[in-house]
Design a protein around this motif. Structure first.
Motif, PDB file in Angstrom:
ATOM      1  N   LEU A   1      14.793  -4.095  11.086  1.00  0.00           N
ATOM      2  CA  LEU A   1      14.305  -3.463  10.042  1.00  0.00           C
ATOM      3  C   LEU A   1      12.662  -3.601  10.033  1.00  0.00           C
ATOM      4  O   LEU A   1      12.233  -4.033  11.348  1.00  0.00           O
ATOM      5  CB  LEU A   1      13.975  -5.308   9.478  1.00  0.00           C
ATOM      6  CG  LEU A   1      14.119  -4.848   7.914  1.00  0.00           C
ATOM      7  CD1 LEU A   1      14.901  -4.275   7.420  1.00  0.00           C
ATOM      8  CD2 LEU A   1      13.356  -6.369   7.773  1.00  0.00           C
ATOM      9  N   THR A   2      12.594  -2.012   9.887  1.00  0.00           N
ATOM     10  CA  THR A   2      11.613  -1.308   9.676  1.00  0.00           C
ATOM     11  C   THR A   2      10.917  -1.715   8.654  1.00  0.00           C
ATOM     12  O   THR A   2      11.456  -1.437   7.483  1.00  0.00           O
ATOM     13  CB  THR A   2      11.092   0.089  10.861  1.00  0.00           C
ATOM     14  OG1 THR A   2      11.778  -0.605  11.422  1.00  0.00           O
ATOM     15  CG2 THR A   2       9.481  -0.150  10.530  1.00  0.00           C
ATOM     16  N   MET A   3       9.527  -2.563   7.797  1.00  0.00           N
ATOM     17  CA  MET A   3       8.890  -2.489   6.469  1.00  0.00           C
ATOM     18  C   MET A   3       7.985  -2.326   6.652  1.00  0.00           C
ATOM     19  O   MET A   3       7.276  -2.942   7.395  1.00  0.00           O
ATOM     20  CB  MET A   3       9.784  -4.047   6.125  1.00  0.00           C
ATOM     21  CG  MET A   3       9.078  -3.854   4.225  1.00  0.00           C
ATOM     22  SD  MET A   3       9.882  -5.252   3.813  1.00  0.00           S
ATOM     23  CE  MET A   3      10.435  -6.748   4.461  1.00  0.00           C
ATOM     24  N   ASN A   4       6.913  -1.833   6.072  1.00  0.00           N
ATOM     25  CA  ASN A   4       5.572  -1.594   6.116  1.00  0.00           C
ATOM     26  C   ASN A   4       5.308  -1.420   6.938  1.00  0.00           C
ATOM     27  O   ASN A   4       3.899  -2.302   7.642  1.00  0.00           O
ATOM     28  CB  ASN A   4       4.837  -3.384   5.411  1.00  0.00           C
ATOM     29  CG  ASN A   4       3.536  -3.077   4.895  1.00  0.00           C
ATOM     30  OD1 ASN A   4       3.005  -2.249   4.304  1.00  0.00           O
ATOM     31  ND2 ASN A   4       2.883  -3.928   5.359  1.00  0.00           N
TER      32      ASN A   4
ATOM     33  N   GLY B   1       0.533  -0.931   0.131  1.00  0.00           N
ATOM     34  CA  GLY B   1      -0.164  -0.335   0.117  1.00  0.00           C
ATOM     35  C   GLY B   1       0.986   1.491   0.292  1.00  0.00           C
ATOM     36  O   GLY B   1       0.652   2.437   1.346  1.00  0.00           O
ATOM     37  N   ALA B   2       1.993   1.057  -1.400  1.00  0.00           N
ATOM     38  CA  ALA B   2       3.154   1.935  -1.253  1.00  0.00           C
ATOM     39  C   ALA B   2       2.856   3.400  -0.785  1.00  0.00           C
ATOM     40  O   ALA B   2       1.981   3.514  -2.427  1.00  0.00           O
ATOM     41  CB  ALA B   2       3.487   1.590  -1.808  1.00  0.00           C
ATOM     42  N   ALA B   3       3.138   4.536  -0.637  1.00  0.00           N
ATOM     43  CA  ALA B   3       2.946   5.790  -1.322  1.00  0.00           C
ATOM     44  C   ALA B   3       4.666   6.359  -1.420  1.00  0.00           C
ATOM     45  O   ALA B   3       5.184   5.662  -0.586  1.00  0.00           O
ATOM     46  CB  ALA B   3       2.490   6.824  -0.390  1.00  0.00           C
ATOM     47  N   GLU B   4       4.807   7.289  -2.079  1.00  0.00           N
ATOM     48  CA  GLU B   4       5.844   8.181  -2.640  1.00  0.00           C
ATOM     49  C   GLU B   4       6.092   8.812  -1.129  1.00  0.00           C
ATOM     50  O   GLU B   4       5.397   9.056  -0.568  1.00  0.00           O
ATOM     51  CB  GLU B   4       5.727   8.968  -3.651  1.00  0.00           C
ATOM     52  CG  GLU B   4       6.720  10.077  -4.486  1.00  0.00           C
ATOM     53  CD  GLU B   4       7.625   9.285  -4.776  1.00  0.00           C
ATOM     54  OE1 GLU B   4       8.791   8.542  -4.932  1.00  0.00           O
ATOM     55  OE2 GLU B   4       6.794   8.344  -6.022  1.00  0.00           O
ATOM     56  N   GLY B   5       7.511   8.539  -0.614  1.00  0.00           N
ATOM     57  CA  GLY B   5       8.425   8.775   0.203  1.00  0.00           C
ATOM     58  C   GLY B   5       8.487   7.023   1.139  1.00  0.00           C
ATOM     59  O   GLY B   5       8.792   7.513   2.521  1.00  0.00           O
ATOM     60  N   ASP B   6       7.562   6.656   1.145  1.00  0.00           N
ATOM     61  CA  ASP B   6       7.606   4.931   2.285  1.00  0.00           C
ATOM     62  C   ASP B   6       9.093   4.425   1.941  1.00  0.00           C
ATOM     63  O   ASP B   6       9.215   4.511   1.153  1.00  0.00           O
ATOM     64  CB  ASP B   6       6.493   4.196   1.869  1.00  0.00           C
ATOM     65  CG  ASP B   6       5.513   4.659   2.530  1.00  0.00           C
ATOM     66  OD1 ASP B   6       5.164   5.691   3.028  1.00  0.00           O
ATOM     67  OD2 ASP B   6       4.161   3.717   1.511  1.00  0.00           O
ATOM     68  N   MET B   7       9.516   4.511   3.030  1.00  0.00           N
ATOM     69  CA  MET B   7      11.019   4.202   3.715  1.00  0.00           C
ATOM     70  C   MET B   7      11.008   2.390   3.891  1.00  0.00           C
ATOM     71  O   MET B   7       9.862   2.142   5.149  1.00  0.00           O
ATOM     72  CB  MET B   7      11.860   4.586   4.624  1.00  0.00           C
ATOM     73  CG  MET B   7      12.300   6.359   3.858  1.00  0.00           C
ATOM     74  SD  MET B   7      12.112   6.167   1.698  1.00  0.00           S
ATOM     75  CE  MET B   7      14.606   6.447   1.999  1.00  0.00           C
ATOM     76  N   ILE B   8      11.547   1.582   3.983  1.00  0.00           N
ATOM     77  CA  ILE B   8      12.577   0.356   4.222  1.00  0.00           C
ATOM     78  C   ILE B   8      14.015   0.637   5.287  1.00  0.00           C
ATOM     79  O   ILE B   8      14.885   1.777   4.325  1.00  0.00           O
ATOM     80  CB  ILE B   8      12.540  -0.748   3.628  1.00  0.00           C
ATOM     81  CG1 ILE B   8      11.378  -1.295   2.934  1.00  0.00           C
ATOM     82  CG2 ILE B   8      13.282  -2.212   4.306  1.00  0.00           C
ATOM     83  CD1 ILE B   8      11.292  -1.980   1.322  1.00  0.00           C
ATOM     84  N   THR B   9      13.428   0.344   6.711  1.00  0.00           N
ATOM     85  CA  THR B   9      15.092   0.855   7.653  1.00  0.00           C
ATOM     86  C   THR B   9      15.416   0.094   7.981  1.00  0.00           C
ATOM     87  O   THR B   9      14.558  -1.029   8.204  1.00  0.00           O
ATOM     88  CB  THR B   9      14.501   2.604   8.370  1.00  0.00           C
ATOM     89  OG1 THR B   9      13.379   2.150   9.657  1.00  0.00           O
ATOM     90  CG2 THR B   9      14.135   3.133   7.541  1.00  0.00           C
ATOM     91  N   PHE B  10      17.419   0.110   8.250  1.00  0.00           N
ATOM     92  CA  PHE B  10      17.918  -1.113   9.564  1.00  0.00           C
ATOM     93  C   PHE B  10      18.641  -0.165   9.612  1.00  0.00           C
ATOM     94  O   PHE B  10      19.606   0.719   9.681  1.00  0.00           O
ATOM     95  CB  PHE B  10      18.395  -1.733   7.946  1.00  0.00           C
ATOM     96  CG  PHE B  10      19.060  -2.876   9.424  1.00  0.00           C
ATOM     97  CD1 PHE B  10      18.539  -4.253   9.712  1.00  0.00           C
ATOM     98  CD2 PHE B  10      20.549  -2.845   9.848  1.00  0.00           C
ATOM     99  CE1 PHE B  10      19.232  -4.995  10.365  1.00  0.00           C
ATOM    100  CE2 PHE B  10      21.156  -3.663  10.418  1.00  0.00           C
ATOM    101  CZ  PHE B  10      20.699  -5.128  11.160  1.00  0.00           C
ATOM    102  N   THR B  11      18.794  -0.364  11.056  1.00  0.00           N
ATOM    103  CA  THR B  11      19.493  -0.110  12.475  1.00  0.00           C
ATOM    104  C   THR B  11      20.182  -1.364  13.075  1.00  0.00           C
ATOM    105  O   THR B  11      19.422  -2.033  14.002  1.00  0.00           O
ATOM    106  CB  THR B  11      18.845   1.361  13.221  1.00  0.00           C
ATOM    107  OG1 THR B  11      17.990   2.091  12.214  1.00  0.00           O
ATOM    108  CG2 THR B  11      19.617   1.749  14.416  1.00  0.00           C
ATOM    109  N   SER B  12      21.276  -0.645  13.232  1.00  0.00           N
ATOM    110  CA  SER B  12      21.588  -2.760  13.392  1.00  0.00           C
ATOM    111  C   SER B  12      21.682  -1.702  14.718  1.00  0.00           C
ATOM    112  O   SER B  12      21.839  -0.852  15.705  1.00  0.00           O
ATOM    113  CB  SER B  12      22.891  -2.546  13.705  1.00  0.00           C
ATOM    114  OG  SER B  12      24.335  -0.851  13.816  1.00  0.00           O
ATOM    115  N   THR B  13      21.358  -2.995  16.257  1.00  0.00           N
ATOM    116  CA  THR B  13      21.663  -3.228  17.665  1.00  0.00           C
ATOM    117  C   THR B  13      22.914  -3.999  18.307  1.00  0.00           C
ATOM    118  O   THR B  13      23.163  -3.776  19.596  1.00  0.00           O
ATOM    119  CB  THR B  13      20.340  -3.950  18.003  1.00  0.00           C
ATOM    120  OG1 THR B  13      19.730  -5.292  17.512  1.00  0.00           O
ATOM    121  CG2 THR B  13      19.271  -3.124  17.606  1.00  0.00           C
TER     122      THR B  13
END
Length: 193
Positions: free
Chosen positions: A123-126, A95-107
């Protein structure tokens, strides 16, 4: 997902001459995430994401202090079939819109060999965040050999993991279309100015 690999390089005990943590910026032109999944038992279907941004803080003296963060636009997905890409961006999946991102931040980073590490991160997605582990290999930490970046310290990493689409609210048509998605990451990062 892509700075993830650089973090692994940090964690592998690479021998760059950095006295303090050094910042590396992802080279989007030489970094990609490739994913594949089983389609109805007939074929393995593949796609990729690009357009990365992110950084790695590399601490040679204490790799566990290293970190990685990366993001990429959902709509950078490329599958080679426009109708499939449109379906993935629909309400059945992102259900993507312009500007939607997938992110990863190490822990966390666990060194497992001379040039290997496990990088754990969020990992953040959707709009869903899950902890994932990337099996990472440092391919190279060396001066860039030629061109405008000649001599600049550069990291090259490969990483892999397996995700469940359903963990991120993307499980449509499973199990006919496999819930498991194999992810292969390859990135380059250059010492930041």
């Amino acid at each position: 997902m892509k700075h993830i690999l650089l973090a692994a390089a940090l964690a592998t005990g690479a021998t760059a001459a950095f006295a303090a943590p050094a910042k590396f910026a992802l080279d989007a032109s030489h970094s990609q995430v490739v994913f594949s999944y089983d389609h109805l038992g007939f074929s393995t279907t593949t796609g990729m994401f690009s357009g990365f941004e992110g950084e790695i803080m590399f601490d040679e003296a204490n790799p566990a202090n290293s970190s990685v963060s990366v993001s990429m636009p959902v709509m950078s997905m490329f599958t080679g079939w426009e109708a499939r890409e449109q379906h993935f961006m629909s309400g059945d999946f992102f259900g993507a819109a312009e500007g939607d991102m997938i992110t990863f931040t190490s822990t966390g980073i666990e060194v497992t060999g001379d040039n290997t590490a496990l990088i754990t991160g969020d990992l953040t997605m959707n709009d869903v965040t899950k902890s994932v582990v990337l099996e990472t290999t440092l391919n190279a930490l060396a001066p860039y050999p030629f061109g405008p970046n000649q001599g600049k310290p550069t990291l090259g990493l490969d990483a892999s993991t397996t995700l469940l689409r359903s963990d991120f609210g993307l499980g449509a048509f499973a199990p006919a279309v496999s819930d498991e998605v194999a992810v292969q990451i390859s990135i380059e990062a250059l010492a930041a100015e």
